[in-house]
Design a protein around this motif. Structure first.
Motif, mmCIF file in Angstrom:
data_model
loop_
_atom_site.group_PDB
_atom_site.id
_atom_site.type_symbol
_atom_site.label_atom_id
_atom_site.label_comp_id
_atom_site.label_asym_id
_atom_site.label_seq_id
_atom_site.Cartn_x
_atom_site.Cartn_y
_atom_site.Cartn_z
ATOM 1 N N LEU A 92 4.298 2.256 -4.545
ATOM 2 C CA LEU A 92 5.599 2.135 -5.193
ATOM 3 C C LEU A 92 6.489 3.328 -4.865
ATOM 4 C CD1 LEU A 92 4.697 0.856 -8.783
ATOM 5 C CD2 LEU A 92 5.733 -0.445 -6.922
ATOM 6 N N MET A 93 5.905 4.524 -4.886
ATOM 7 C CA MET A 93 6.703 5.730 -4.713
ATOM 8 C C MET A 93 7.088 5.964 -3.256
ATOM 9 S SD MET A 93 4.901 8.395 -7.369
ATOM 10 C CE MET A 93 6.248 9.570 -7.233
ATOM 11 N N THR A 94 6.226 5.570 -2.328
ATOM 12 C CA THR A 94 6.493 5.825 -0.913
ATOM 13 C C THR A 94 7.028 4.604 -0.176
ATOM 14 O OG1 THR A 94 4.264 5.211 -0.213
ATOM 15 C CG2 THR A 94 4.612 7.507 -0.869
ATOM 16 N N ARG A 95 6.966 3.452 -0.836
ATOM 17 C CA ARG A 95 7.360 2.172 -0.239
ATOM 18 C C ARG A 95 6.526 1.851 1.006
ATOM 19 N NH1 ARG A 95 12.895 4.411 -0.850
ATOM 20 N NH2 ARG A 95 13.854 3.580 -2.736
ATOM 21 N N ARG A 96 5.378 2.470 1.123
ATOM 22 C CA ARG A 96 4.478 2.242 2.241
ATOM 23 C C ARG A 96 3.035 2.362 1.755
ATOM 24 N NH1 ARG A 96 8.876 1.260 3.862
ATOM 25 N NH2 ARG A 96 9.830 1.786 5.889
ATOM 26 N N ARG A 97 2.084 1.870 2.561
ATOM 27 C CA ARG A 97 0.675 2.050 2.284
ATOM 28 C C ARG A 97 0.167 3.297 3.020
ATOM 29 N NH1 ARG A 97 -1.619 -4.194 2.846
ATOM 30 N NH2 ARG A 97 -0.363 -5.068 1.127
ATOM 31 N N GLY A 98 -1.004 3.780 2.610
ATOM 32 C CA GLY A 98 -1.564 4.935 3.311
ATOM 33 C C GLY A 98 -2.252 5.936 2.419
ATOM 34 N N PHE A 99 -2.475 5.599 1.157
ATOM 35 C CA PHE A 99 -3.088 6.532 0.218
ATOM 36 C C PHE A 99 -4.446 7.024 0.726
ATOM 37 C CE2 PHE A 99 -5.997 7.261 -3.330
ATOM 38 C CZ PHE A 99 -5.310 8.235 -4.043
ATOM 39 N N ASP A 100 -5.284 6.112 1.221
ATOM 40 C CA ASP A 100 -6.629 6.487 1.660
ATOM 41 C C ASP A 100 -6.583 7.468 2.823
ATOM 42 O OD1 ASP A 100 -7.731 4.876 -0.263
ATOM 43 O OD2 ASP A 100 -7.953 3.138 1.064
#
Length: 611
Positions: A184-192
Motif C-alpha cells: 500500500l505504501m510503496t504501490r509496488r511489491r518487494g517486501f521479501d
C-alpha cells in the motif's frame, strides 16, 4: 555589506592556507616548530588533515563536510510520501552527470574537506554504472564514510560488489513490517527482497570492518506509527540502527500536520515500554538523536526535521543527478555544476568555453554555500528551535494510500497492530479530503505564505463575480430605471451620480487587489468591467464585475474586489438616505475561464459545475 563579506571570505581563505602550511611543515626542524610543544604540533597536523575549506563554510560558520550525491531521479517504487504514482519527469540521458563527472566533483569536494559521501536517488541501484561509481569514489582515501541509501528492491545482487568497491554504510528504507501494508505504501511489491537485503548486509564488511546498516522508517500517523515498538524490537538481536524520520512535506505528497507524529511522542511511547532506555552520545553534526535498550545489540534514533530541527548544525550539501547544487533540502538548486564541468556558460549552455578548473568550481560552490539560509531555506524559520507541533489522534491510513476504489468512495484501512490477523476494512467515506488544505499556509510553519506561481505558464484568464446591495425603498426610489436594456440605470443623490462613481471605484479597486489582499499576486489586468442592474422586488442593486488578464494565476480575487469596492462605494454615497437599511451580500464568483482547472460556471442552485 558585500565588501565586508568578501573581506571575511578572504581572511578565512588565508587562515585555511596558513593552517594547512603550518600543519604540513610542523614536523620540520625549524625555529618556529621547535618552540611548539609536541601536543600542539600534533593538534596542528590534525587541523591540517581535517580542515574544511572556506568555500564550504557558510555565513553562520557551519562547516559542510558531508556531501549527498543523487545519481538519478528514477525510482522503482512509488512511495506515497515522496513520489507521485505516475512518477516524475525524467531527465534526458545527456543531462545526468556521468560517472567520470561524479568522480571529479567528489574528488574536488574531498580535497576541500568533505569526509562523508552518500549516494542517493531516486533509487541509486537503477543506474547501471553504480558499481563503477562506487569503485571510483572508493579510491578517495580521505573519505571516512562512503554510503548509499536504497529501497533494497534491486540491491541484493549488487551489494557484495559494492562493499568490495569501498561501500562502508548502507541506509535501507523500510517503513513497515507488514507485507500487505508495504504494498500500500510503496504501490509496488518487494517486501521479501528488502528483508533479504537486510539480512545479507549484516554479514558483509569492507575496509576491514562490518558494513554499517541503518534502517530508515518514515513515520506517518494512522499508517505505521503503531509499528514503532516492533521496529525497535529488531535491535534486540540485530546490529542495526533504526531511524524514525518525521513525515516531511514534498511536492504532491499531501503533507499535513495531522499526519505528522512528533518524535517526542514516539519517544514517550517507547519509554513507557522500556523504562530503562539510555541516551547514546550523538556524533558532531549528527541528524539523529540516538537511544538504545540496555543489553540489546542495536540502537534506534529520531530524525526530528519538523518538530525539533537540527539546522543549526547542518553540515550537508546535495548535488542532483543533473549537477544542481542544493544547499538546503527544502530549497531549489542554487547552482548548476554541469555547464562548468562540460565547458559551457551557465547563462547560455550553447556558448562553449573551456571547462572550469577545480578552483573555479569551488569558487562557484563557495558563493552558493555562503548564501545558505539558517533553517529550511528561510521559510519562516528563525535561529531558535521550533516548538513541537501538537499531535492529533488518527485511526486509519490516509485514503490517498489506497489504490483501490469501491464504487465512488475510497476505502479506508484500519489496524491496531501490524499483524495480519488484525486487519479490518471499512467502506465508510473520509470525513475530510486531503485536498482540503489552505494553499496560503507554509506547511513547515503553519504561517501565512505567498504561493509560488513562477513555474506556471501565462495564459488568458477571466473571472466574473456578482454581489448585491440592498438599498431599501427610499434609496431605491432615487434610481432612474432604464427604459430598455440599452439604457443605463443611474442612482443620483446629493453627492452625485452614485453608480458612475461606484463603477470607477470598482475598477480601481480591482487593479489594487494585491495591495489590499496581502498574499494576492500582483497582476497586469487587460480589462475590468463593472455593471449594475436594479432588482425592484427586493429594492436592491445587482453588481457584476469581470476581470481579465494574461498571466500565471487566476483573476477571481480581482473580480471579487471590484464587486466589493463598488458595493461599499454605493453604501458610502447612499448612507444619508438609506441609513441602517442597507446590507451587502451574496458576493461570489459565478464563472471563470483559463488556467489548469479549466472553465466553469456556477449553476443556478449555487453549486460550482463544469461548463
Amino acid at each position: 555589506m558585500l565588501l565586508s563579506a568578501k573581506l571575511r571570505g578572504a581572511t578565512r581563505l588565508a587562515q585555511f592556507h596558513t593552517t594547512s602550511r603550518v600543519g604540513i611543515t610542523a614536523s620540520a626542524a625549524s625555529p618556529a616548530t621547535t618552540a611548539l610543544g609536541s601536543r600542539q604540533q600534533a593538534r596542528l597536523k590534525i587541523q591540517a588533515q581535517d580542515a574544511v575549506s572556506p568555500h564550504l563554510i557558510d555565513s553562520f560558520g557551519r562547516r559542510h563536510d558531508y556531501l549527498r550525491i543523487s545519481l538519478t531521479e528514477k525510482c522503482n517504487l512509488r512511495c506515497t510520501y515522496c513520489m507521485p504514482e505516475q512518477g516524475v519527469p525524467l531527465l534526458p540521458n545527456d543531462s545526468r552527470l556521468t560517472a567520470a563527472e561524479i568522480e571529479r566533483v567528489a574528488s574536488v569536494f574531498v580535497r576541500n574537506g568533505v569526509r562523508k559521501i552518500r549516494l542517493t536517488g531516486g533509487e541509486p541501484t537503477v543506474r547501471s554504472d553504480l558499481v563503477d561509481i562506487v569503485e571510483r569514489l572508493g579510491r578517495l582515501r580521505q573519505l571516512d564514510s562512503l554510503g548509499i541509501t536504497s529501497n533494497g528492491i534491486a540491491l541484493k545482487r549488487k551489494l557484495p560488489a559494492l562493499v568490495d568497491a569501498g561501500l562502508t554504510h548502507l541506509n535501507l528504507s523500510l517503513d513497515t513490517l507488514d507485507p500487505f501494508k508495504y504494498e500500500l505504501m510503496t504501490r509496488r511489491r518487494g517486501f521479501d527482497r528488502v528483508v533479504e537485503v537486510l539480512d545479507l548486509a549484516q554479514r558483509l564488511g569492507g575496509r576491514g570492518s562490518p558494513l554499517r546498516v541503518k534502517l530508515n522508517v518514515v513515520v506517518i500517523r494512522g499508517v505505521n506509527d503503531d509499528e514503532v515498538a516492533d521496529f525497535v524490537a529488531l535491535t534486540r538481536d540485530q546490529n542495526i540502527t533504526v531511524r524514525f524520520i518525521e513525515y516531511m512535506p514534498f511536492e504532491d505528497n499531501r503533507w499535513s500536520t495531522r499526519k505528522l507524529v512528533p518524535s517526542a511522542d514516539l519517544l514517550a511511547t517507547l519509554e513507557s515500554k522500556h523504562p530503562d532506555l539510555v541516551k547514546l552520545r550523538d556524533s558532531a553534526n549528527d541528524t539523529t538523536r540516538a537511544y538504545a535498550v540496555p543489553g540489546w545489540r542495536g540502537s534506534f534514533g529520531f530524525i526530528s526535521s519538523m518538530t525539533d530541527h537540527f539546522c543549526g548544525t547542518c553540515s550537508r550539501l546535495r548535488i542532483g543527478p543533473d549537477g544542481g547544487v542544493k544547499v538546503c533540502l527544502f530549497g531549489p538548486p542554487v547552482l548548476s555544476l554541469r555547464p562548468l564541468l562540460r565547458g559551457s556558460s551557465s547563462a547560455d549552455p550553447s556558448a562553449l568555453t573551456s571547462p572550469a578548473t577545480d578552483d573555479q568550481l569551488m569558487e562557484a560552490v563557495g558563493r552558493a554555500v555562503y548564501g545558505k539560509k539558517f533553517a529550511h531555506n528561510g521559510l519562516g524559520a528563525t535561529a531558535s528551535r521550533r516548538p513541537a507541533l501538537a499531535s492529533k489522534p488518527a485511526r486509519s491510513i490516509p485514503v490517498h494510500l489506497l489504490p483501490l476504489r469501491a464504487g465512488p468512495r475510497l476505502r479506508t484501512f484500519s489496524t491496531s497492530r501490524h499483524t495480519s490477523s488484525n486487519r479490518t476494512f471499512s467502506s465508510s467515506p473520509r470525513r475530510r479530503s486531503d485536498d482540503d488544505r489552505l494553499t496560503h499556509l507554509d506547511p513547515l510553519t503553519g504561517k501565512a505564505s505567498m504561493v509560488s506561481v513562477s513555474a506556471k505558464d501565462a495564459t488568458k484568464r477571466s473571472a466574473t463575480a456578482t454581489g448585491e446591495i440592498h438599498l431599501g425603498a427610499r434609496a431605491f426610489s432615487l434610481i432612474d430605471l432604464p427604459a430598455s436594456d440599452q439604457d443605463t440605470a443611474a442612482l443620483r443623490t446629493k453627492k452625485g451620480d452614485v453608480l458612475s462613481i461606484a463603477q470607477i471605484a470598482g475598477i480601481m479597486g480591482s487593479k489594487h487587489t494585491a495591495l489590499l489582499i496581502p498574499l494576492c499576486h500582483p497582476l497586469s489586468l487587460s480589462h475590468v468591467a463593472v455593471s449594475f442592474r436594479p432588482v425592484p422586488d427586493s429594492h436592491s442593486l445587482r453588481i457584476e464585475a469581470t476581470a481579465e488578464c494574461v498571466g500565471p494565476t487566476g483573476v477571481e480575487m480581482e473580480a471579487l474586489t471590484a464587486v466589493s469596492v463598488a458595493a461599499l462605494t454605493v453604501w458610502d454615497m447612499c448612507k444619508a438616505v438609506a441609513g441602517k437599511e442597507m446590507r451587502i451580500g451574496e458576493i461570489k464568483v459565478v464563472r471563470k475561464t483559463g488556467g489548469k482547472s479549466g472553465d466553469w460556471a456556477r449553476p443556478p442552485d449555487g453549486e460550482p459545475g463544469s461548463t
